[in-house]
Design a protein around this motif. Structure first.
Motif, short mmCIF file in Angstrom:
data_model
loop_
_atom_site.label_atom_id
_atom_site.label_comp_id
_atom_site.label_asym_id
_atom_site.label_seq_id
_atom_site.Cartn_x
_atom_site.Cartn_y
_atom_site.Cartn_z
N VAL A 299 26.84 -10.59 -2.94
CA VAL A 299 27.94 -11.14 -3.71
C VAL A 299 28.61 -12.30 -2.97
O VAL A 299 29.23 -13.17 -3.60
CB VAL A 299 28.98 -10.04 -4.05
CG1 VAL A 299 30.18 -10.60 -4.80
CG2 VAL A 299 28.31 -8.95 -4.89
N PHE A 300 28.49 -12.35 -1.66
CA PHE A 300 29.16 -13.41 -0.90
C PHE A 300 28.85 -14.81 -1.42
O PHE A 300 29.75 -15.65 -1.53
CB PHE A 300 28.82 -13.30 0.59
CG PHE A 300 29.56 -12.22 1.31
CD1 PHE A 300 30.90 -12.35 1.62
CD2 PHE A 300 28.92 -11.04 1.69
CE1 PHE A 300 31.60 -11.35 2.29
CE2 PHE A 300 29.60 -10.03 2.35
CZ PHE A 300 30.94 -10.18 2.65
N PRO A 301 27.58 -15.15 -1.75
CA PRO A 301 27.30 -16.51 -2.24
C PRO A 301 27.97 -16.85 -3.57
O PRO A 301 27.96 -18.02 -3.98
CB PRO A 301 25.77 -16.52 -2.39
CG PRO A 301 25.29 -15.47 -1.44
CD PRO A 301 26.32 -14.40 -1.51
N LEU A 302 28.58 -15.87 -4.25
CA LEU A 302 29.30 -16.18 -5.48
C LEU A 302 30.49 -17.10 -5.23
O LEU A 302 31.01 -17.73 -6.15
CB LEU A 302 29.76 -14.87 -6.14
CG LEU A 302 30.26 -14.94 -7.59
CD1 LEU A 302 29.17 -15.47 -8.51
CD2 LEU A 302 30.73 -13.56 -8.06
N ALA A 303 30.90 -17.21 -3.97
CA ALA A 303 31.99 -18.12 -3.61
C ALA A 303 31.55 -19.58 -3.56
O ALA A 303 32.38 -20.50 -3.61
CB ALA A 303 32.58 -17.72 -2.25
N PRO A 305 29.90 -21.76 -5.71
CA PRO A 305 30.19 -22.73 -6.77
C PRO A 305 31.62 -23.25 -6.75
O PRO A 305 31.85 -24.45 -6.96
CB PRO A 305 29.88 -21.94 -8.06
CG PRO A 305 28.85 -20.94 -7.64
CD PRO A 305 29.27 -20.53 -6.26
N SER A 306 32.60 -22.37 -6.53
CA SER A 306 33.99 -22.84 -6.47
C SER A 306 34.18 -23.82 -5.32
O SER A 306 34.87 -24.84 -5.46
CB SER A 306 34.94 -21.65 -6.30
OG SER A 306 34.90 -20.81 -7.43
N ALA A 307 33.57 -23.53 -4.18
CA ALA A 307 33.67 -24.44 -3.04
C ALA A 307 33.00 -25.78 -3.35
O ALA A 307 33.52 -26.84 -2.99
CB ALA A 307 33.02 -23.80 -1.80
N ALA A 308 31.86 -25.73 -4.04
CA ALA A 308 31.16 -26.97 -4.38
C ALA A 308 31.98 -27.82 -5.35
O ALA A 308 32.00 -29.05 -5.23
CB ALA A 308 29.79 -26.64 -4.98
N LEU A 309 32.65 -27.18 -6.31
CA LEU A 309 33.50 -27.93 -7.23
C LEU A 309 34.73 -28.49 -6.52
O LEU A 309 35.26 -29.53 -6.91
CB LEU A 309 33.93 -27.03 -8.39
CG LEU A 309 32.85 -26.63 -9.39
CD1 LEU A 309 33.36 -25.55 -10.33
CD2 LEU A 309 32.37 -27.84 -10.19
N ALA A 310 35.20 -27.81 -5.49
CA ALA A 310 36.37 -28.28 -4.75
C ALA A 310 36.09 -29.57 -4.01
O ALA A 310 36.99 -30.40 -3.85
CB ALA A 310 36.84 -27.20 -3.78
N VAL A 311 34.86 -29.78 -3.57
CA VAL A 311 34.58 -30.95 -2.73
C VAL A 311 34.84 -32.28 -3.45
O VAL A 311 35.58 -33.11 -2.89
CB VAL A 311 33.16 -30.84 -2.14
CG1 VAL A 311 32.76 -32.11 -1.38
CG2 VAL A 311 33.10 -29.63 -1.18
N ALA A 388 37.29 -19.55 -3.97
CA ALA A 388 36.17 -19.23 -3.08
C ALA A 388 36.60 -18.24 -2.00
O ALA A 388 35.89 -17.28 -1.70
CB ALA A 388 35.63 -20.51 -2.45
N GLY A 389 37.79 -18.46 -1.42
CA GLY A 389 38.25 -17.58 -0.35
C GLY A 389 38.49 -16.15 -0.82
O GLY A 389 38.20 -15.19 -0.10
N VAL A 392 35.21 -14.11 -1.04
CA VAL A 392 34.76 -13.67 0.28
C VAL A 392 35.62 -12.51 0.78
O VAL A 392 35.10 -11.50 1.30
CB VAL A 392 34.80 -14.84 1.27
CG1 VAL A 392 34.52 -14.35 2.70
CG2 VAL A 392 33.78 -15.91 0.88
N LEU A 393 36.92 -12.60 0.60
CA LEU A 393 37.84 -11.59 1.12
C LEU A 393 37.61 -10.21 0.48
O LEU A 393 37.46 -9.20 1.18
CB LEU A 393 39.28 -12.03 0.89
CG LEU A 393 40.37 -11.06 1.35
CD1 LEU A 393 40.32 -10.90 2.87
CD2 LEU A 393 41.75 -11.58 0.92
N VAL A 394 37.54 -10.16 -0.85
CA VAL A 394 37.41 -8.85 -1.51
C VAL A 394 36.02 -8.26 -1.30
O VAL A 394 35.85 -7.04 -1.26
CB VAL A 394 37.74 -8.95 -3.02
CG1 VAL A 394 39.20 -9.35 -3.21
CG2 VAL A 394 36.82 -9.92 -3.76
N THR A 395 35.01 -9.12 -1.15
CA THR A 395 33.66 -8.60 -0.91
C THR A 395 33.55 -8.00 0.49
O THR A 395 32.93 -6.95 0.68
CB THR A 395 32.62 -9.72 -1.10
OG1 THR A 395 32.76 -10.27 -2.42
CG2 THR A 395 31.21 -9.20 -0.92
N ALA A 396 34.18 -8.63 1.46
CA ALA A 396 34.20 -8.06 2.80
C ALA A 396 34.97 -6.74 2.81
O ALA A 396 34.58 -5.78 3.49
CB ALA A 396 34.83 -9.05 3.78
#
Length: 434
Positions: A299-303, A305-311, A388-389, A392-396
């Protein structure tokens, strides 16, 4: 007359792909093609009438709010009534609401409240459809073949998502969103007709219970007593909310400002769909022993797309990111369905699925409605990095639950004893389906 040789060479379904499973898969492909094109169309219908990010978020929230409100009732109803009738009735409602949405877009300038109302009707239909469909699918396969059956089902469904998103984006760019919404209405009509032929005659009747409230309480006890179940649902209540905000609100706006509009955004969503097809294909072969550990790590890589759109990244890079996210999250999807099928009694599947769906979408209306104000307060880039953050947080965090790390695959379901309800397909020979 067909010769014996030709007949012996004709393709046959696998032993686990019975009549119900085949009908469910075909209907899911039809609705997947229509609905995922319609998601693109609905967003751009709002934008083309002069709406901004907040308006797009309100329409998305209007679809999800009744889904949250009625899901638990839908799950109890689906365990009490024949599931295929609940599914067909929901398809009829979705067909009518999308047809009205299409007519408004094609014949004039729809007002925001019109679009919100029709989106809400569609969400209501989905609230009753989802738990019934999940229970029906899980009762259509046997435990020994469940993992492969779910992987093939999801591969077919995600292939339809791939085609629907790409075709929807292209159609919106070429002929406008109204015709895409009309095609979605036709898809719901066809899918409902297919689901009307589902066979529930071999599923034993449910014993009469103490009423709707008692059914809801029983489902809650089943749900709350399993830490792995409620832990992952809490995880996805946050992850789904922020991903929905990114995809439904920020994605179309980033596409308009930086990527070239509806067409490229539709292709980006299609790349995610292509990834899910690849992930499902992998899961037809791979059977991880620790189902939920393998799934949750993916599930971690689900973050991304949001990071890619942020750039934001170039469109080609976005396609690659969406593909990776789709492939890895599909590993989780198949593992999750297999775990539910393995651990939850058949006669409680729809109720437990309703709590699963409820938790998974409960925050989506808030997230999509708040996406516009968050953009104004913090900026679009910061909002996307926040999405994105949080993934990552809830999956960890959910990896701290011991049962998530340790639940193991079994060859037969452990929860089918006592009040066991047999698979409708398992009792009917494939060769007799004609």
């Amino acid at each position: 007359m067909t010769s014996p040789t030709a007949s012996s060479r004709s393709p046959r379904r696998p032993a686990w792909a019975g009549r119900n499973y085949t009908l469910l898969t075909a209907a899911a492909v039809v609705t997947g093609l229509g609905s995922h094109g319609a998601l693109v169309a609905a967003a751009f219908a709002v934008i083309e009438t002069g709406g901004d990010g907040g308006d797009v978020g309100l329409v998305a929230a209007a679809r999800t709010l009744p889904l949250v409100l009625f899901l638990l009732i839908g799950g109890a109803v689906a365990d009490r009534l024949p599931r295929h009738r609940v599914m067909v009735a929901a398809n009829v409602l979705n067909c009518l609401s999308q047809a009205a949405f299409a007519a408004l877009v094609l014949t004039g300038e729809p007002r925001l409240w019109h679009m919100m109302l029709l989106a809400a009707l569609g969400g209501t239909g989905q609230a009753f459809f989802g738990p019934a469909a999940e229970g029906m699918l899980m009762s259509s396969v046997e435990g020994e073949h469940a993992g492969r059956a779910f992987a093939v089902f999801r591969m077919a469904m995600q292939g339809a998502v791939l085609g629907g998103a790409a075709l929807g984006g292209a159609m919106v760019a070429a002929i406008g969103p109204g015709w895409v919404l009309a095609a979605d209405a036709a898809a719901f009509a066809l899918a409902g007709a297919l689901r009307a032929f589902l066979d529930v005659g071999h599923i034993p009747p449910r014993a009469p219970g103490g009423g709707l409230i008692a059914d809801l309480r029983d489902g809650w006890q089943e749900f709350a007593g399993r830490p792995w179940l409620w832990g992952i649902v809490v995880q996805f209540s946050v992850a789904n909310a922020v991903v929905a905000a990114a995809d439904a609100v920020y994605g179309p706006l980033v596409a308009r400002d930086h990527l070239g509009g509806a067409g490229p955004w539709g292709l980006a969503l299609a790349a995610f769909g292509a990834g899910t097809v690849a992930g499902a294909l992998l899961m037809t072969r791979w059977k991880p022993r620790r189902l939920l550990l393998a799934g949750t790590l993916c599930v971690f890589p689900l973050a991304l797309p949001s990071a890619a759109l942020a750039v934001p990244v170039p469109i080609g890079v976005l396609f690659g990111v969406m593909f990776i996210a789709g492939a890895t999250v599909e590993v989780f999807g198949v593992s999750w369905m297999t775990a539910l099928h393995q651990e939850i009694p058949e006669h409680k599947l729809s109720r437990v699925s309703a709590y699963d769906w409820f938790g998974s979408v409960a925050l989506v209306p808030l997230a999509t409605a708040a996406a516009g104000p968050a953009e104004e307060a913090f900026g679009r880039t910061a909002a996307l990095w926040g999405c994105a953050g949080l993934v990552v947080l809830v999956t960890a965090a959910v990896l701290c639950v011991p049962d998530v790390r340790n639940l193991r695959r079994r060859t037969t379901p452990v929860a089918r004893g006592g009040t066991e309800c047999a698979s409708a397909d398992a009792e009917r020979p494939v060769g007799g389906l004609g």
